[in-house]
Design an enzyme around this catalytic site. Sequence first.
Site, PDB file in Angstrom:
ATOM      1  CG  ASP A  13      -1.887   1.180   1.196  1.00  0.00           C
ATOM      2  OD1 ASP A  13      -2.740   1.212   0.275  1.00  0.00           O
ATOM      3  OD2 ASP A  13      -1.802   2.056   2.072  1.00  0.00           O
ATOM      4  CD  GLU A  24      -1.567   6.196   3.134  1.00  0.00           C
ATOM      5  OE1 GLU A  24      -2.197   7.152   2.611  1.00  0.00           O
ATOM      6  OE2 GLU A  24      -2.122   5.164   3.534  1.00  0.00           O
ATOM      7  CD  GLU A  68      -7.290  19.815   0.608  1.00  0.00           C
ATOM      8  OE1 GLU A  68      -6.045  19.701   0.421  1.00  0.00           O
ATOM      9  OE2 GLU A  68      -7.905  20.894   0.532  1.00  0.00           O
ATOM     10  CG  HIS A 112      -6.025   5.938   5.039  1.00  0.00           C
ATOM     11  ND1 HIS A 112      -6.362   5.299   3.866  1.00  0.00           N
ATOM     12  CD2 HIS A 112      -7.190   6.325   5.604  1.00  0.00           C
ATOM     13  CE1 HIS A 112      -7.685   5.316   3.725  1.00  0.00           C
ATOM     14  NE2 HIS A 112      -8.196   5.944   4.764  1.00  0.00           N
ATOM     15  CG  ASP A 159      -4.246   1.289   5.235  1.00  0.00           C
ATOM     16  OD1 ASP A 159      -4.610   1.133   6.410  1.00  0.00           O
ATOM     17  OD2 ASP A 159      -4.506   2.306   4.575  1.00  0.00           O
TER      18      ASP A 159
END
Length: 238
Positions: free
Chosen positions: A11, A13, A56, A154, A159
């Site tokens: 995963d 980010e 965000e 997250h 994850d």
Amino acid sequence: MALQTREVIFDTETTGLDPKTGDRMVEIGCIEMIGRVETGRSFHAYFNPDRDMPVEAERVHGLSAAFLATKPRFAELADDLLDFLGDSDLVAHNAGFDFGFLNNELELAGRAPISMERMVDTVAIARKKHPGAKLSLDALCTRYGIDRSHRVKHGALLDAELLAQVYVELTGGRQIGLGLVDAPADNADLAHPTPNAPWHRPATDKPRREPRPHVASQEELERHREFIAGIANAIWSR
């Protein structure tokens, strides 16, 4: 003896949604699985993206520009990451997104992209298995009873760990790797037999025992009848 398949669950980010507009990968977490069983090996790194962190995005993963400014750049760890990935299939949730960012970083670092043929997308698998259902990682964890209470924000490695459990459920359940097979003599990390291979009794010098009888004798049956008769107000007698 045939080796079980090695796969890497991963995963990422990022700073945003599209590497083509300048967004960068800031974290990657990878979990090694062999025969759908986690081996305990993992790869995890944060990267300095050399750019700001949109509010965000930080709200999603909690990684600030100040925190990442002290981390290595992707190019510094690219070879270590590629060594861990090897030539294994790479499993991700909405994998096209993660592959897009991973290959963008590899290109910026002067490395060859990873073939999309190695991509395994758990969203696509879940869509076929549960048409019309919610397909987010959270939703699939809920469906399969996977604890995610520690997932406040997250995180790539967290994850990936959750996705590894989801992937097992999507591809056959928790017993898929429990084949009754001989363990490899040298306990090599990759020398695992296939889960559906026939089981053979290993060679041994111990004397062979005759099979034990599994039919009750007349004496045992009589003692059982006496025991049952002595139970007061038995439900089977009502």
